[in-house]
Design an enzyme around this catalytic site. Sequence first.
Site, PDB file in Angstrom:
ATOM      1  N   TYR A 172      12.275 111.097 -29.989  1.00 46.76           N
ATOM      2  CA  TYR A 172      13.295 110.143 -30.405  1.00 46.76           C
ATOM      3  C   TYR A 172      13.088 109.794 -31.872  1.00 46.76           C
ATOM      4  O   TYR A 172      12.542 110.596 -32.620  1.00 46.76           O
ATOM      5  CB  TYR A 172      13.289 108.914 -29.476  1.00 46.76           C
ATOM      6  CG  TYR A 172      14.632 108.223 -29.530  1.00 46.76           C
ATOM      7  CD1 TYR A 172      15.792 108.892 -29.128  1.00 46.76           C
ATOM      8  CD2 TYR A 172      14.775 106.943 -30.040  1.00 46.76           C
ATOM      9  CE1 TYR A 172      17.032 108.310 -29.215  1.00 46.76           C
ATOM     10  CE2 TYR A 172      16.028 106.340 -30.129  1.00 46.76           C
ATOM     11  CZ  TYR A 172      17.141 107.034 -29.717  1.00 46.76           C
ATOM     12  OH  TYR A 172      18.374 106.450 -29.818  1.00 46.76           O
ATOM     13  N   ARG A 214      28.390 107.326 -35.436  1.00 46.32           N
ATOM     14  CA  ARG A 214      27.412 106.537 -36.189  1.00 46.32           C
ATOM     15  C   ARG A 214      26.027 106.820 -35.621  1.00 46.32           C
ATOM     16  O   ARG A 214      25.452 106.010 -34.921  1.00 46.32           O
ATOM     17  CB  ARG A 214      27.740 105.039 -36.085  1.00 46.32           C
ATOM     18  CG  ARG A 214      26.950 104.168 -37.067  1.00 46.32           C
ATOM     19  CD  ARG A 214      26.932 102.722 -36.602  1.00 46.32           C
ATOM     20  NE  ARG A 214      26.258 102.550 -35.327  1.00 46.32           N
ATOM     21  CZ  ARG A 214      24.942 102.428 -35.182  1.00 46.32           C
ATOM     22  NH1 ARG A 214      24.134 102.500 -36.239  1.00 46.32           N
ATOM     23  NH2 ARG A 214      24.423 102.260 -33.979  1.00 46.32           N
ATOM     24  N   LYS A 242      17.625 109.744 -25.308  1.00 46.50           N
ATOM     25  CA  LYS A 242      17.599 108.465 -24.597  1.00 46.50           C
ATOM     26  C   LYS A 242      17.295 108.670 -23.115  1.00 46.50           C
ATOM     27  O   LYS A 242      16.499 107.936 -22.513  1.00 46.50           O
ATOM     28  CB  LYS A 242      18.949 107.760 -24.739  1.00 46.50           C
ATOM     29  CG  LYS A 242      19.198 107.167 -26.108  1.00 46.50           C
ATOM     30  CD  LYS A 242      18.598 105.785 -26.245  1.00 46.50           C
ATOM     31  CE  LYS A 242      18.942 105.163 -27.577  1.00 46.50           C
ATOM     32  NZ  LYS A 242      18.434 103.806 -27.741  1.00 46.50           N
ATOM     33  N   GLU A 245      26.410 104.669 -26.801  1.00 47.35           N
ATOM     34  CA  GLU A 245      25.356 104.907 -27.789  1.00 47.35           C
ATOM     35  C   GLU A 245      25.948 105.432 -29.098  1.00 47.35           C
ATOM     36  O   GLU A 245      26.679 106.431 -29.115  1.00 47.35           O
ATOM     37  CB  GLU A 245      24.346 105.914 -27.234  1.00 47.35           C
ATOM     38  CG  GLU A 245      23.081 106.022 -28.040  1.00 47.35           C
ATOM     39  CD  GLU A 245      22.219 104.769 -27.958  1.00 47.35           C
ATOM     40  OE1 GLU A 245      21.537 104.454 -28.962  1.00 47.35           O
ATOM     41  OE2 GLU A 245      22.217 104.112 -26.906  1.00 47.35           O
ATOM     42  N   ASP A 246      25.634 104.751 -30.195  1.00 43.51           N
ATOM     43  CA  ASP A 246      25.978 105.200 -31.547  1.00 43.51           C
ATOM     44  C   ASP A 246      27.472 105.420 -31.755  1.00 43.51           C
ATOM     45  O   ASP A 246      27.899 106.396 -32.376  1.00 43.51           O
ATOM     46  CB  ASP A 246      25.176 106.459 -31.902  1.00 43.51           C
ATOM     47  CG  ASP A 246      23.721 106.129 -32.206  1.00 43.51           C
ATOM     48  OD1 ASP A 246      23.389 104.937 -32.254  1.00 43.51           O
ATOM     49  OD2 ASP A 246      22.917 107.060 -32.383  1.00 43.51           O
ATOM     50  N   ASP A 253      23.483  99.907 -26.111  1.00 41.92           N
ATOM     51  CA  ASP A 253      22.100  99.735 -26.547  1.00 41.92           C
ATOM     52  C   ASP A 253      22.025  99.263 -27.992  1.00 41.92           C
ATOM     53  O   ASP A 253      21.132  98.511 -28.359  1.00 41.92           O
ATOM     54  CB  ASP A 253      21.329 101.040 -26.367  1.00 41.92           C
ATOM     55  CG  ASP A 253      19.839 100.868 -26.590  1.00 41.92           C
ATOM     56  OD1 ASP A 253      19.268  99.909 -26.041  1.00 41.92           O
ATOM     57  OD2 ASP A 253      19.243 101.677 -27.328  1.00 41.92           O
ATOM     58  N   ASP A 254      22.961  99.708 -28.837  1.00 38.65           N
ATOM     59  CA  ASP A 254      22.933  99.307 -30.246  1.00 38.65           C
ATOM     60  C   ASP A 254      23.207  97.815 -30.403  1.00 38.65           C
ATOM     61  O   ASP A 254      22.649  97.172 -31.290  1.00 38.65           O
ATOM     62  CB  ASP A 254      23.976 100.108 -31.042  1.00 38.65           C
ATOM     63  CG  ASP A 254      23.760 101.603 -30.916  1.00 38.65           C
ATOM     64  OD1 ASP A 254      22.648 102.060 -31.233  1.00 38.65           O
ATOM     65  OD2 ASP A 254      24.687 102.312 -30.486  1.00 38.65           O
ATOM     66  N   ASN A 306      16.865 102.449 -38.912  1.00 42.73           N
ATOM     67  CA  ASN A 306      16.336 103.793 -38.661  1.00 42.73           C
ATOM     68  C   ASN A 306      17.196 104.828 -39.387  1.00 42.73           C
ATOM     69  O   ASN A 306      18.363 104.591 -39.646  1.00 42.73           O
ATOM     70  CB  ASN A 306      16.362 104.096 -37.155  1.00 42.73           C
ATOM     71  CG  ASN A 306      15.326 103.304 -36.389  1.00 42.73           C
ATOM     72  OD1 ASN A 306      14.191 103.202 -36.798  1.00 42.73           O
ATOM     73  ND2 ASN A 306      15.735 102.723 -35.269  1.00 42.73           N
TER      74      ASN A 306
END
Length: 637
Positions: free
Chosen positions: A185, A238, A256, A328-329, A351-352, A493
């Site tokens: 990850y 993203r 993930k 996610e993203d 999660d973000d 990150n």
Amino acid sequence: MLSARTAAASPLWTRGGGGEGGSSKGCTSCWEVRRRAAAVRVQAAAPRRVEAVAMDLAAETEKEEMAAAGGGVEDKYGEDRATEEVPVTPWAFSVASGYTLLRDPHHNKGLAFTEKERDAHYLRGLLPPAVVSQDLQVKKIMHNLRQYSVPLQRYMAMMDLQERNERLFYKLLIDNVEELLPVVYTPTVGEACQKYGSIFRRPQGLYVSLKDKGKVLDVLRNWPERNIQVIVVTDGERILGLGDLGCQGMGIPVGKLSLYTALGGVRPSACLPITIDVGTNNKQLLNDEFYIGLRQRRATGKEYHELMDEFMSAAKQIYGEKVLIQFEDFANHNAFDLLAKYSKSHLVFNDDIQGTASVVLAGLLSSLKVVGGTLAEHTYLFLGAGEAGTGIAELIALEISKQTKAPLEECRKKVWLVDSKGLIVSSRKDSLQPFKKPWAHEHEPVTSLLDAVQSIKPTVLIGTSGVGKTFTKDVVEAMASFNERPVIFSLSNPTSHSECTAEEAYNWSQGRAVFASGSPFDPVEYNGKIHVPGQSNNAYIFPGFGLGVVISGAIRVHEDMLLAAAEALADQATQENFDKGSIFPPFANIRKISARIAASVAAKAYELGLATRLPQPKDLEKYAESCMYTPVYRSYR
């Protein structure tokens, strides 16, 4: 006699006919084809060597569809109910043996096949004579991985291992989690996504593109597993702090879900990574001959949302209402809308927004044991007002409201945000995006972060901007000038996008900073003392959170479940961790940490009336541990 291939190619294959869901008289379905093909293979098999056993697939299908409709996951081969000593049969749709068994990642053990198993499953001559243990296999692979000097090479080696020996992959990751987490990850997965087209070998999930519009249900049916508990889905717009990577964002759901299994114990077969490909606005990718996605600009508006609606409906139809769908993203303009839209009808989690918020809140609760005071007595300043920043800010305000019983609107006034245009204040309200408006407080306009720090005088500074080197020496020194122990979280990150490094935070604050980061940093020595920076990694939260949702059979995610996860994580940080400078417990204990988080989340789901697995287990932590997947090799009959 007809071959199995001939049977499978017979006129039975009339997929997609009939009514919605493709089930009618006009669709005999792949299950009937497989049943007949299996029957043919049994008839054609040598008397002594039966390589395929016909199964009553119609009954099997009925069981699977009943389990999916209820959202549960049936352990149809008893692997999770059995102890490790009880032999199991390596079922696929037939009994795997010989050359096929060695190429089945779910059942392959390599040189760990025993002499008895080699005889029983026709492996003689297909393997060298040596028989080795799984622990020795782990030792050898770790030795080989350490020879690579380039992190991406380690990532590719790990993915290759996952594709040929699933249990060994997870055994390796669990036993060496602190060393290998940055490989599978962040930060390495970011580079892997950027180069995903070049390193692509075998598909590891489902790709749903604009070409599949109107056929998404059929696309999901192509996945071999029907009993799915967790889906991680991205549209690749993203990816970390790297921007629009389109279809190549698949590395994120794959990574993930590897952690859902390794850290949270969710069975690999119950995990499904999905990429929604609506194009990309990344010109470099569109001109890259190795790019694996649609070569068009990203779809927006009605076309985008129609595809997402179709996907969400299809996922719920096939896998039931208790499948956890993790967004996610996604870019800000879609992430908040999707979460708000589907949180009332689906079991969804971002999660973000929510996972990041939960782990950061846990870090703040732990840091209070170092700096003193209550959550409400501190002032918080964020650099970055996107998904992560506003998500963390909202969860902080919710926890303050919970602790003080004060209205949420009042609690929000303890939190300030800075975006690309400066401090978010009430005079800017008309031009702000909806998710930023709750954070527009009364204050004169301020354009720079340093001015905001000097004016607000926060006790906690949190970076979620995705822009590296923005916590300058002047900013950190200003924080240290009016705080004995300034709390500084540099969360962006990958490492190159971190607002400051651990070394900078400790040096510029004379070793007084309570520091945490999104990506890992090495320990720092300052004035003879070793500081071990904590990593505010979402992997502390989402695997245990997902396990808690699964074991309780929750049908919705409630904000109180996120608070419960954060409190459970904070409670596991010890004085020994604080003495080393870390506000998080060590990752070496992550499976135990995840079980406790799962128990807290499940308990809250039962308390809120959202759980459906009844009766409630008496000891939720022990129950969570008993449900966790273990990658130790099984003995085959």
